[in-house]
Motif scaffolding. Structure first.
Motif, mmCIF file in Angstrom:
data_model
loop_
_atom_site.group_PDB
_atom_site.id
_atom_site.type_symbol
_atom_site.label_atom_id
_atom_site.label_comp_id
_atom_site.label_asym_id
_atom_site.label_seq_id
_atom_site.Cartn_x
_atom_site.Cartn_y
_atom_site.Cartn_z
ATOM 1 N N VAL A 106 0.816 -1.209 0.000
ATOM 2 C CA VAL A 106 0.000 0.000 0.000
ATOM 3 C C VAL A 106 0.855 1.268 0.000
ATOM 4 O O VAL A 106 0.516 2.250 -0.652
ATOM 5 N N TYR A 107 1.965 1.254 0.729
ATOM 6 C CA TYR A 107 2.827 2.440 0.855
ATOM 7 C C TYR A 107 4.272 2.111 0.471
ATOM 8 O O TYR A 107 5.169 2.151 1.315
ATOM 9 N N PRO A 108 4.527 1.781 -0.804
ATOM 10 C CA PRO A 108 5.890 1.386 -1.171
ATOM 11 C C PRO A 108 6.925 2.493 -0.963
ATOM 12 O O PRO A 108 8.064 2.207 -0.617
ATOM 13 N N GLY A 109 6.561 3.741 -1.142
ATOM 14 C CA GLY A 109 7.506 4.842 -0.924
ATOM 15 C C GLY A 109 7.938 4.934 0.529
ATOM 16 O O GLY A 109 9.125 5.046 0.847
ATOM 17 N N THR A 110 6.986 4.878 1.417
ATOM 18 C CA THR A 110 7.276 4.888 2.843
ATOM 19 C C THR A 110 7.970 3.596 3.238
ATOM 20 O O THR A 110 8.794 3.570 4.148
ATOM 21 N N GLY A 111 7.655 2.550 2.513
ATOM 22 C CA GLY A 111 8.241 1.247 2.805
ATOM 23 C C GLY A 111 9.752 1.226 2.704
ATOM 24 O O GLY A 111 10.411 0.441 3.381
ATOM 25 N N VAL A 112 10.335 2.098 1.881
ATOM 26 C CA VAL A 112 11.792 2.146 1.767
ATOM 27 C C VAL A 112 12.411 2.428 3.130
ATOM 28 O O VAL A 112 13.363 1.769 3.537
ATOM 29 N N LEU A 113 11.857 3.401 3.843
ATOM 30 C CA LEU A 113 12.391 3.739 5.163
ATOM 31 C C LEU A 113 11.996 2.720 6.214
ATOM 32 O O LEU A 113 12.809 2.288 7.022
ATOM 33 N N VAL A 114 10.746 2.328 6.198
ATOM 34 C CA VAL A 114 10.252 1.395 7.196
ATOM 35 C C VAL A 114 10.858 0.010 6.991
ATOM 36 O O VAL A 114 11.063 -0.735 7.946
ATOM 37 N N LEU A 115 11.185 -0.298 5.741
ATOM 38 C CA LEU A 115 11.741 -1.605 5.427
ATOM 39 C C LEU A 115 13.013 -1.893 6.210
ATOM 40 O O LEU A 115 13.278 -3.031 6.573
ATOM 41 N N THR A 116 13.774 -0.853 6.512
ATOM 42 C CA THR A 116 15.014 -1.077 7.245
ATOM 43 C C THR A 116 14.759 -1.678 8.626
ATOM 44 O O THR A 116 15.661 -2.274 9.210
#
Length: 171
Positions: free
Chosen positions: A76-86
């Motif tokens: 749903v939020y792939p852009g935010t996922g970059v940061l949260v993915l860490t």
């Protein structure tokens, strides 16, 4: 189901190795789908084991729910996922590794020593990678595609082996 998951993980891992120039956002979206699929498989495992034994492995349920939540957030939020993915990606590695390690006794009994040791090694590697990624978020961002790709291929092989072993055959 385990066979489909295995093939999907192998293909996902190969794609990530073959196309390292893919945008991280695209990989996050695909990893999100993979996390949802793996989470559903963990939840199904919980239900199946509970049906046959009367006591489901609660770690499978927790791992499944965390995987589904992580996957949905990434989709749903792939852009935010970059940061949260860490932070979420290492937690997913650790949760899935613990879930599989909890089932090792059953795996050894049903599928044999070879699959037992393979699963043990693969999931210990996943736990180590998860811990490394938690303690060094920059490590996660710079090496995620290589480690995650290799780990996804190994997870896929593990799932395929489980599917074609006695473990994947129903009475």
């Amino acid at each position: 189901m385990e066979l489909v998951i295995g093939i999907a993980f192998i293909l996902l891992g190969i794609l990530a190795f073959a196309k390292p120039d893919l945008a991280l956002t695209g990989l996050i979206f695909v990893y999100g789908i993979a996390a949802v699929v793996m989470g559903v498989a963990d939840i199904i495992l919980f239900i199946e084991v509970e049906r046959y034994t009367g006591l489901g492995p609660i770690l499978s349920l927790i791992s499944g729910v965390l995987s589904v939540m992580t996957g949905l957030m990434l989709v749903v939020y792939p852009g935010t996922g970059v940061l949260v993915l860490t932070f979420l990606f290492p937690i997913w590695f650790i949760a899935h590794g613990i879930s599989r390690l909890v089932h090792l006794g059953h795996i050894r009994f049903v599928a044999g020593d070879g699959i037992y040791y393979f699963t043990l090694i693969i999931n210990i590697i996943g736990l180590i990678l998860g811990v490394l990624m938690i303690f060094n978020p920059l490590f996660t961002l710079t090496t995620i595609r290589y480690f995650a790709s290799a780990y996804l291929i190994l997870l896929g092989i593990d799932s395929v082996v489980m599917a074609v072993s006695r473990m994947g055959k129903r009475p």
